[in-house]
Design a protein around this motif. Structure first.
Motif, PDB file in Angstrom:
ATOM      1  N   PHE A 187      36.238 -17.109  32.530  1.00  0.00           N
ATOM      2  CA  PHE A 187      36.402 -15.977  33.420  1.00  0.00           C
ATOM      3  C   PHE A 187      37.829 -15.444  33.373  1.00  0.00           C
ATOM      4  O   PHE A 187      38.768 -16.178  33.663  1.00  0.00           O
ATOM      5  CB  PHE A 187      36.055 -16.386  34.863  1.00  0.00           C
ATOM      6  N   LEU A 213      39.738 -13.217  35.354  1.00  0.00           N
ATOM      7  CA  LEU A 213      39.717 -12.479  36.609  1.00  0.00           C
ATOM      8  C   LEU A 213      40.666 -11.291  36.592  1.00  0.00           C
ATOM      9  O   LEU A 213      40.468 -10.309  37.302  1.00  0.00           O
ATOM     10  CB  LEU A 213      40.076 -13.410  37.773  1.00  0.00           C
ATOM     11  N   SER A 245      40.810  -9.118  34.535  1.00  0.00           N
ATOM     12  CA  SER A 245      40.106  -7.936  34.040  1.00  0.00           C
ATOM     13  C   SER A 245      39.356  -7.203  35.133  1.00  0.00           C
ATOM     14  O   SER A 245      38.978  -6.049  34.952  1.00  0.00           O
ATOM     15  CB  SER A 245      39.112  -8.350  32.939  1.00  0.00           C
ATOM     16  N   VAL A 246      39.111  -7.875  36.271  1.00  0.00           N
ATOM     17  CA  VAL A 246      38.382  -7.208  37.337  1.00  0.00           C
ATOM     18  C   VAL A 246      39.232  -7.012  38.596  1.00  0.00           C
ATOM     19  O   VAL A 246      38.792  -6.400  39.552  1.00  0.00           O
ATOM     20  CB  VAL A 246      37.094  -7.974  37.716  1.00  0.00           C
ATOM     21  N   TYR A 257      33.732  -1.064  36.756  1.00  0.00           N
ATOM     22  CA  TYR A 257      33.160  -2.025  35.816  1.00  0.00           C
ATOM     23  C   TYR A 257      32.431  -1.315  34.680  1.00  0.00           C
ATOM     24  O   TYR A 257      31.635  -0.400  34.903  1.00  0.00           O
ATOM     25  CB  TYR A 257      32.197  -2.968  36.525  1.00  0.00           C
ATOM     26  N   GLU A 304      28.616 -11.466  32.500  1.00  0.00           N
ATOM     27  CA  GLU A 304      29.955 -12.045  32.615  1.00  0.00           C
ATOM     28  C   GLU A 304      30.784 -11.325  33.673  1.00  0.00           C
ATOM     29  O   GLU A 304      31.480 -11.957  34.475  1.00  0.00           O
ATOM     30  CB  GLU A 304      30.691 -11.984  31.266  1.00  0.00           C
ATOM     31  N   THR A 305      30.704 -10.016  33.675  1.00  0.00           N
ATOM     32  CA  THR A 305      31.467  -9.222  34.633  1.00  0.00           C
ATOM     33  C   THR A 305      30.934  -9.393  36.044  1.00  0.00           C
ATOM     34  O   THR A 305      31.702  -9.437  37.010  1.00  0.00           O
ATOM     35  CB  THR A 305      31.429  -7.725  34.238  1.00  0.00           C
ATOM     36  N   GLU A 343      32.322 -12.498  37.360  1.00  0.00           N
ATOM     37  CA  GLU A 343      33.740 -12.319  37.667  1.00  0.00           C
ATOM     38  C   GLU A 343      33.918 -11.624  39.018  1.00  0.00           C
ATOM     39  O   GLU A 343      34.755 -12.027  39.832  1.00  0.00           O
ATOM     40  CB  GLU A 343      34.412 -11.521  36.549  1.00  0.00           C
ATOM     41  N   ASP A 344      33.122 -10.572  39.243  1.00  0.00           N
ATOM     42  CA  ASP A 344      33.207  -9.882  40.531  1.00  0.00           C
ATOM     43  C   ASP A 344      32.842 -10.823  41.666  1.00  0.00           C
ATOM     44  O   ASP A 344      33.498 -10.825  42.723  1.00  0.00           O
ATOM     45  CB  ASP A 344      32.274  -8.671  40.543  1.00  0.00           C
ATOM     46  N   LEU A 393      35.625 -13.113  42.659  1.00  0.00           N
ATOM     47  CA  LEU A 393      36.776 -12.466  43.296  1.00  0.00           C
ATOM     48  C   LEU A 393      36.864 -12.767  44.789  1.00  0.00           C
ATOM     49  O   LEU A 393      37.943 -12.655  45.377  1.00  0.00           O
ATOM     50  CB  LEU A 393      36.708 -10.943  43.097  1.00  0.00           C
ATOM     51  N   LYS A 450      30.610 -20.369  40.410  1.00  0.00           N
ATOM     52  CA  LYS A 450      29.652 -19.707  39.524  1.00  0.00           C
ATOM     53  C   LYS A 450      28.277 -20.356  39.605  1.00  0.00           C
ATOM     54  O   LYS A 450      27.253 -19.687  39.457  1.00  0.00           O
ATOM     55  CB  LYS A 450      30.151 -19.695  38.084  1.00  0.00           C
TER      56      LYS A 450
END
Length: 270
Positions: free
Chosen positions: A17, A19, A21-22, A43, A187-188, A191-192, A195, A229
């Motif tokens: 992950f 993170l 990136s988000v 996204y 994957e995204t 990640e969200d 958060l 996760k």
């Protein structure tokens, strides 16, 4: 079906992950009276589009929003609020709504939270309990189908906010389903979801201390306060097991036709 199971097991075991990136400086909504309040925009989808900024927001409970907070929400054109909390939670902390905002409470699956929490003092860890909670599917139609219907009906000029108490579990599942429907990669989505650990860091520390003072073991408190996760994967795996795929779940239980999915993507991505 086998391909879907392999995909999600792979995500659970091997996704690294990023993170950063988000985490976007424009994602956080600077309110003083709520935690974990953020924009779902930005996204990238598999189609090469991006979720629109300023159209869908997620949050923890909003009973303590200040007047300045409400003014900010008005400026963001939030005209519809979806509340995933139980009747008891709502009675103890009623939402403060933006001006002229419609309100929809969807408590399905949250009816027995008090009795569920009563078990906490007997546990040494809560991962299995959290995964069990996330893996329940019987209430998902009543909880999230009206959420999707509200999203489909939103005027292009307005935005929607959805929340629960901490904005991480019931809200996390709702965000995951919406992002999946919009074509955002798994994957995204994960990640969200993760958060919440960043946006609730200080609040989680307070929550853990409070639960320990109530006689709950520290590890149990940490499992309950944060997100992992494996928790969200329990939902994905339950959907795959019961429906064959998340796409089939959206089609049958959320009653989203191909036209509905196209409408959602037109309204909320560009």
């Amino acid at each position: 079906m086998k391909k879907s199971i392999i995909l999600f097991l792979s995500l659970a075991c091997s996704v690294q992950f990023a993170l950063a990136s988000v985490i976007d400086s424009t994602r956080a909504v600077a309110v003083k009276g709520a935690t974990n309040f953020r924009d779902l925009g930005g996204y990238e989808t598999r189609q090469g589009t991006h979720v629109k900024w300023g159209k869908v927001f997620r949050s923890g409970e909003i009973s303590k929003l200040t007047d300045a907070d409400l003014l900010l929400l008005n400026q963001k054109h939030i005209r519809f609020v979806v509340d995933f909390r139980s009747n008891d939670e709502v009675a103890k902390a009623k939402d403060r709504l933006p001006k002229d905002a419609a309100y929809l409470q969807l408590p399905a699956g949250s009816e027995n939270l008090s009795s569920w929490m009563a078990q906490m003092t007997k546990l040494n860890a809560a991962d299995s309990l959290m995964e069990s909670f996330y893996g329940q599917t019987s209430h998902l139609k009543d909880k999230y189908q009206p959420f999707f219907k509200a999203l489909l009906k939103q005027p292009d000029s307005s935005a929607l906010l959805f929340h629960c108490t901490a904005g991480k579990d019931r809200t996390g599942i709702g965000a995951a389903l919406l992002l999946y429907a919009l074509g955002v990669p798994e994957e995204t989505i994960l990640e969200d979801y993760l958060l919440s650990n960043e946006f609730r860091k200080e609040e989680n520390e307070k929550m853990v201390k409070g639960m320990v003072q109530m006689g709950i073991k520290e590890q149990v408190a940490k499992d309950l306060a944060g997100v992992k996760k494996e928790y969200l994967m329990a939902t994905y795996n339950a959907l795959i097991s019961k429906y064959g795929s998340v796409d089939e779940f959206l089609k049958t239980e959320m009653e989203l036709s191909n036209n509905d999915l196209a409408t959602l993507r037109k309204k909320y991505t560009n």
